[in-house]
Every structure is written in C-alpha cells, then in structure tokens.
Write a protein that holds these residues in place. Structure first.
Motif, mmCIF file in Angstrom:
data_model
loop_
_atom_site.group_PDB
_atom_site.id
_atom_site.type_symbol
_atom_site.label_atom_id
_atom_site.label_comp_id
_atom_site.label_asym_id
_atom_site.label_seq_id
_atom_site.Cartn_x
_atom_site.Cartn_y
_atom_site.Cartn_z
ATOM 1 N N ALA A 37 0.834 -1.213 0.000
ATOM 2 C CA ALA A 37 0.000 0.000 0.000
ATOM 3 C C ALA A 37 0.862 1.254 0.000
ATOM 4 O O ALA A 37 0.516 2.260 -0.629
ATOM 5 C CB ALA A 37 -0.918 -0.009 1.222
ATOM 6 N N VAL A 38 2.002 1.200 0.681
ATOM 7 C CA VAL A 38 2.930 2.336 0.683
ATOM 8 C C VAL A 38 3.519 2.532 -0.704
ATOM 9 O O VAL A 38 3.551 3.652 -1.240
ATOM 10 C CB VAL A 38 4.054 2.111 1.720
ATOM 11 N N ALA A 39 3.986 1.454 -1.317
ATOM 12 C CA ALA A 39 4.603 1.547 -2.646
ATOM 13 C C ALA A 39 3.610 2.035 -3.691
ATOM 14 O O ALA A 39 3.984 2.729 -4.647
ATOM 15 C CB ALA A 39 5.174 0.193 -3.053
ATOM 16 N N ALA A 40 2.339 1.689 -3.514
ATOM 17 C CA ALA A 40 1.315 2.059 -4.495
ATOM 18 C C ALA A 40 1.110 3.560 -4.584
ATOM 19 O O ALA A 40 0.499 4.047 -5.542
ATOM 20 C CB ALA A 40 -0.006 1.376 -4.151
ATOM 21 N N ALA A 41 1.616 4.330 -3.614
ATOM 22 C CA ALA A 41 1.490 5.789 -3.684
ATOM 23 C C ALA A 41 2.343 6.371 -4.806
ATOM 24 O O ALA A 41 2.047 7.450 -5.323
ATOM 25 C CB ALA A 41 1.895 6.408 -2.348
ATOM 26 N N LEU A 42 3.415 5.654 -5.195
ATOM 27 C CA LEU A 42 4.306 6.151 -6.241
ATOM 28 C C LEU A 42 3.776 5.780 -7.614
ATOM 29 O O LEU A 42 3.146 4.729 -7.785
ATOM 30 C CB LEU A 42 5.710 5.563 -6.059
ATOM 31 N N PRO A 43 4.012 6.592 -8.617
ATOM 32 C CA PRO A 43 3.571 6.259 -9.973
ATOM 33 C C PRO A 43 4.279 5.006 -10.470
ATOM 34 O O PRO A 43 5.429 4.732 -10.113
ATOM 35 C CB PRO A 43 3.971 7.495 -10.790
ATOM 36 N N PHE A 44 3.593 4.249 -11.317
ATOM 37 C CA PHE A 44 4.188 3.028 -11.869
ATOM 38 C C PHE A 44 5.094 3.436 -13.026
ATOM 39 O O PHE A 44 4.712 3.408 -14.185
ATOM 40 C CB PHE A 44 3.102 2.061 -12.345
ATOM 41 N N SER A 45 6.310 3.814 -12.670
ATOM 42 C CA SER A 45 7.281 4.255 -13.666
ATOM 43 C C SER A 45 8.677 3.943 -13.160
ATOM 44 O O SER A 45 8.857 3.496 -12.022
ATOM 45 C CB SER A 45 7.129 5.764 -13.930
ATOM 46 N N SER A 46 9.670 4.196 -13.998
ATOM 47 C CA SER A 46 11.042 3.847 -13.631
ATOM 48 C C SER A 46 11.861 5.062 -13.231
ATOM 49 O O SER A 46 12.803 4.961 -12.456
ATOM 50 C CB SER A 46 11.746 3.143 -14.790
ATOM 51 N N GLY A 47 11.516 6.237 -13.747
ATOM 52 C CA GLY A 47 12.328 7.423 -13.489
ATOM 53 C C GLY A 47 11.886 8.177 -12.260
ATOM 54 O O GLY A 47 10.770 8.013 -11.773
ATOM 55 N N GLY A 48 12.777 9.037 -11.740
ATOM 56 C CA GLY A 48 12.445 9.905 -10.611
ATOM 57 C C GLY A 48 11.985 9.101 -9.415
ATOM 58 O O GLY A 48 12.673 8.194 -8.958
ATOM 59 N N ALA A 49 10.815 9.456 -8.904
ATOM 60 C CA ALA A 49 10.262 8.760 -7.740
ATOM 61 C C ALA A 49 9.349 7.630 -8.180
ATOM 62 O O ALA A 49 8.298 7.401 -7.588
ATOM 63 C CB ALA A 49 9.509 9.751 -6.856
ATOM 64 N N GLY A 50 9.732 6.912 -9.219
ATOM 65 C CA GLY A 50 8.909 5.813 -9.714
ATOM 66 C C GLY A 50 9.004 4.576 -8.834
ATOM 67 O O GLY A 50 9.901 4.431 -8.009
ATOM 68 N N ARG A 51 8.060 3.664 -9.047
ATOM 69 C CA ARG A 51 7.938 2.477 -8.207
ATOM 70 C C ARG A 51 8.818 1.314 -8.653
ATOM 71 O O ARG A 51 9.133 0.424 -7.855
ATOM 72 C CB ARG A 51 6.472 2.028 -8.227
ATOM 73 N N ALA A 52 9.224 1.295 -9.912
ATOM 74 C CA ALA A 52 9.885 0.115 -10.471
ATOM 75 C C ALA A 52 11.155 -0.293 -9.726
ATOM 76 O O ALA A 52 11.333 -1.489 -9.442
ATOM 77 C CB ALA A 52 10.184 0.337 -11.950
ATOM 78 N N PRO A 53 12.079 0.613 -9.405
ATOM 79 C CA PRO A 53 13.298 0.168 -8.706
ATOM 80 C C PRO A 53 12.993 -0.519 -7.384
ATOM 81 O O PRO A 53 13.636 -1.511 -7.032
ATOM 82 C CB PRO A 53 14.074 1.474 -8.495
#
Length: 460
Positions: free
Chosen positions: A338-354
């Motif tokens: 639920a915490v991770a889901a706050a970030l956009p599903f993307s790789s750059g910046g504050a993205g969730r992928a890393p």
C-alpha cells in the motif's frame, strides 16, 4: 485576594470568546478548573487555546487582548520591557527579550524599533542589573533606618517579603511540566508533543532550548525531531546521538494513528529530518513502513509527500537488501504494498519500479499478487521493462499479471496508431497477447481504415 494562577480558554468557534477560571490543581497536561461564569468544576487539557497563567501578566494580555499589547509597545515600551524582566525573574539578553515579545504576537520590526528607543533608558534604571550576560530586574532595597536611640523602643523587624512563585517556563506552559520525569514521559509520545511544539515560533524554540537545563537539553532536542515546520530545527537536532534519534523513531512508530492529519504532519517532518540525519539507514524495515504508511496511504498525497515517499523507499530498498531474514519476515507486506502504491508506476524519478525489483527479488512469491501492480498499464510496464525484465520473464507473471492488462488494452483498440503502439511494446509484453485477440483488433480497425483493410485482403 488575587489568584496566583488562572485558567484562560479561548473559543475558536465563538469569535475568540475568552473564558476564565480558578486553577484548582494540575497534573501533567491536565488541569482541574472552576470556571468563573458558571462555577462548574471540570478537568481540561492544556492546549494552544486553553492554558494557565498569572492574571495581569504579559502572557495573559497577549492571550486575551493582543491589540492592547501592541498599543503598550508603541506608547510605553520601557514599562513593557520592565514588566517582562520582572515577570521572568532571570537574566535575559537583548535577543531573548525581543524573542519573548515577538512570541507574544508583536511584530519583530516594531519590537526592534521600540528596543532602540528604550535601551539607553533601561540601562540607566537603578533597578536593572546589566552585564554581558544580559539584563535583570532587581527590586529596590528597603531603606535601612538609622539605629534607634537607646531609650527608644526597638523597632519591630520588618516582615520578610513573601517570595513570589516564578512564572511557568515556556516548556511548562507547552507540555504541562518541565520536570525530568515528565520529559521522559513526553518522549514516549513524540508525535503528539511535536504537534504541540509546532505551535511555537522559531524564536520561542530557540529560547526553549536555551532555557532547558543541561541535563534535559537532549530530551528537549529529541522532541523537536517531530515538530512540524521548515525552520532551524535540523540545526538544533543535528547534535543528537544516533541512539536518541533511533529511540524517537521507534516510539513514533508505536504511536501512529492512520487518520490523524496533525500527526501526519509531525510524521512528515520527523521522516524528513531522519533522512537528512542518515537515521533511516539504521532503522528496522518494519519501523520505517509503520512511519511512512499514514503519509503514503492518505487519499491525496501532495507533491512533497510523494517526494518524501520516494526518498524513504530509496533508503528502505537498500536496508531490505542487507536486512536479516528475521527483519525481512517482520515486515507487513500488505502494508508495504500500500505504501509503494502511492508512487507512480514508472522507472524514473520517484517511480515504483526500482523498489519493486528489490521486493520481488527478496519475496519472489509476491510477484503475482496484484496489490503490487496497482496503477500498472501496458505503457507503464514498457517503461519499467529494463528494471523488471527478469520479473516479466516469469511465466506466472506473464499469465496472471501481464496478459490480463494486454488483453484489456487490445480490446479497447479502435485506431491503427493505437494498435501500432501496442504491438510496438517490448516482446515480453506482446508475447502475452492471445493471437485471436490481435486478429479481432485488426479486423475491427480495418472497418474504418482502408489501408489496413487492403493489407488484410492481401494477406488473405
């Protein structure tokens, strides 16, 4: 007889209506008061709108009638400063005097102007003791009469002056008590105390720290970790030991309530300072998740909230990699998702992928749980493919996560550009498309696209 302390309460709902009462007793942050208006006795909690103070004091005037205090500063600033020194009872530097006056709600520029007018007059007063340490008010000594004649009756010794109870300290006014035992109790609820300290001005915070006894100063500084506000608090708490910071973080995690907006503000600044102090690299993953969850799971996180979430998860990612199996097992994975889901599903910046790449490496069984894929789309998956390639190659992920997203997307295709973009995605995504669904999309688009219709006819 004038009461030594009274309780004053200001109503925020009734245009600042003032209510006063007699302070019967006080224990910690609770006061027992008998109200003047109806004679009722009840317990009330000390807050920014309800507190105790000496009647007629500057604190009382600032609380009840701040406009009249500004008039006094303009008309007779010397008397105002003398009263401040008299009530304080300690030696104050010029900066302390100004800070206290500003803390009473007076404008800093007006205070500076008034100080320039009265400084020389203040020094000339016989009752003012002046040294490098500052200014202190000392009452005039009683006149000592000449020795009486031998045949005169001896004069009665003057009655000793009744010692005035000192005015409550700033720390006592805010927290209800300044005793070492009480401070230790307050350290158990750093978020609640941080919210209360957030009502103080920066100058009051400086004075609060300076006036704290040396043995208690680290406790006061620890409580500033969760004080809401962008100010010099980081400079003040920078000298805390790692153990002090770690203790506050652990106790804050035990204090967390999801739906408390004031507490979320305290959490935001606590985590911000902990990040800059490097403390989260030592914090257990479970504690970090508990602290971050109220910020990450709120309905509409701000831009600053999202930046903080990204920064904290960046540190947590490294901590999880080196954590013991016991520490990893203690993490609530549903809460972490639920915490991770706050970030956009993307790789750059504050993205969730890393972060997901780390989670799926530590807990491979989580790969197919849809809670981790909230907000995912074929375009987002494509952007994250370099970091999640190994995850995408998992047959279970392809069948249970990627395929449903791709099938839904191809079913919505109505134009050739849309279809072209879909078919141009990485092979790990396109391979999950059922051939029949692609063929159906081609035929559907061909009805309105002559070029595509001619290509299909050629294929036939």
């Amino acid at each position: 007889m004038e009461r030594a302390e009274i309780v004053v309460s200001k109503s925020l709902e009734l245009d600042g209506l003032i209510r006063t009462g007699e302070l019967l007793s006080r224990k910690g942050g609770l006061m027992t008061v008998r109200w003047d208006d109806d004679g009722r006795v009840e317990e009330v909690r000390i807050s920014s709108t309800t507190t105790f103070m000496p009647p007629g004091s500057l604190r009382y005037q600032a609380f009840v009638d701040p406009a009249s205090l500004a008039v006094r500063l303009e008309k007779d600033p010397l008397a105002l400063v003398v009263q401040l020194l008299d009530e304080n009872g300690t030696r104050l530097k010029a900066a302390d005097i100004k800070s206290l006056l500003v803390g009473f709600g007076l404008h800093s520029a007006d205070v500076d102007k008034a100080w320039r007018r009265i400084q020389s007059k203040l020094i000339s007063l016989e009752e003012v003791s002046v040294s490098k340490a500052g200014y202190r008010w000392k009452p005039k000594r009683h006149h000592v009469p000449a020795p009486p004649a031998e045949d005169a009756a001896p004069a009665a010794a003057p009655a000793p002056e009744e010692e005035q109870e000192p005015a409550p300290s700033l720390l006592e006014s805010v927290l209800g008590s300044s005793s070492p035992a009480a401070l230790r109790e307050h350290l158990k609820t750093p978020l609640a105390v941080g919210v209360r300290l957030g009502r103080l001005s920066a100058s009051e915070i400086d004075l609060l720290v300076e006036s704290a006894p040396d043995d208690d100063k680290h406790a006061v500084l620890s409580l500033l970790l969760a004080r809401p506000g962008h100010d010099q608090s980081l400079d003040l708490v920078g000298g805390l030991s790692p153990a002090d910071v770690d203790t506050i973080l652990a106790r804050a995690a035990a204090e967390v309530h999801e739906d408390d907006s004031a507490q979320r503000s305290a959490l935001f600044f606590l985590l911000t300072r902990a990040l800059r102090l490097g403390a989260l690299a030592r914090t257990s993953p479970r504690t970090t998740v508990e602290l971050l969850a109220p910020i990450a799971t709120q309905t509409d996180p701000s831009k600053d909230d999202l930046a903080l979430i990204g920064d904290v998860l960046g540190v947590l990612q490294e901590v999880l990699r080196s954590a013991s199996h016991q520490e990893q097992a203690a993490v609530d994975l549903r809460r972490l998702a639920a915490v991770a889901a706050a970030l956009p599903f993307s790789s750059g910046g504050a993205g969730r992928a890393p972060f997901l790449a780390t989670v799926f490496k530590i807990w491979p069984a989580q790969r197919t749980d849809r809670v981790w894929w909230t907000g995912a789309s074929p375009a987002a998956l494509s952007e994250c493919e370099p970091q999640l390639r190994q995850v995408f190659e998992d047959p279970d992920v392809r069948d249970r996560v990627i395929a449903p997203l791709m099938v839904k997307e191809v079913a919505d295709v109505a134009t050739r550009p849309h279809l072209t973009r879909l078919l141009g995605l990485p092979a790990a995504l396109v391979d999950a498309l059922p051939p029949a669904d692609v063929a159906a999309a081609l035929r559907r688009v061909s009805h309105t696209d002559p070029a595509l219709a001619s290509w299909l006819n050629a294929l036939d």
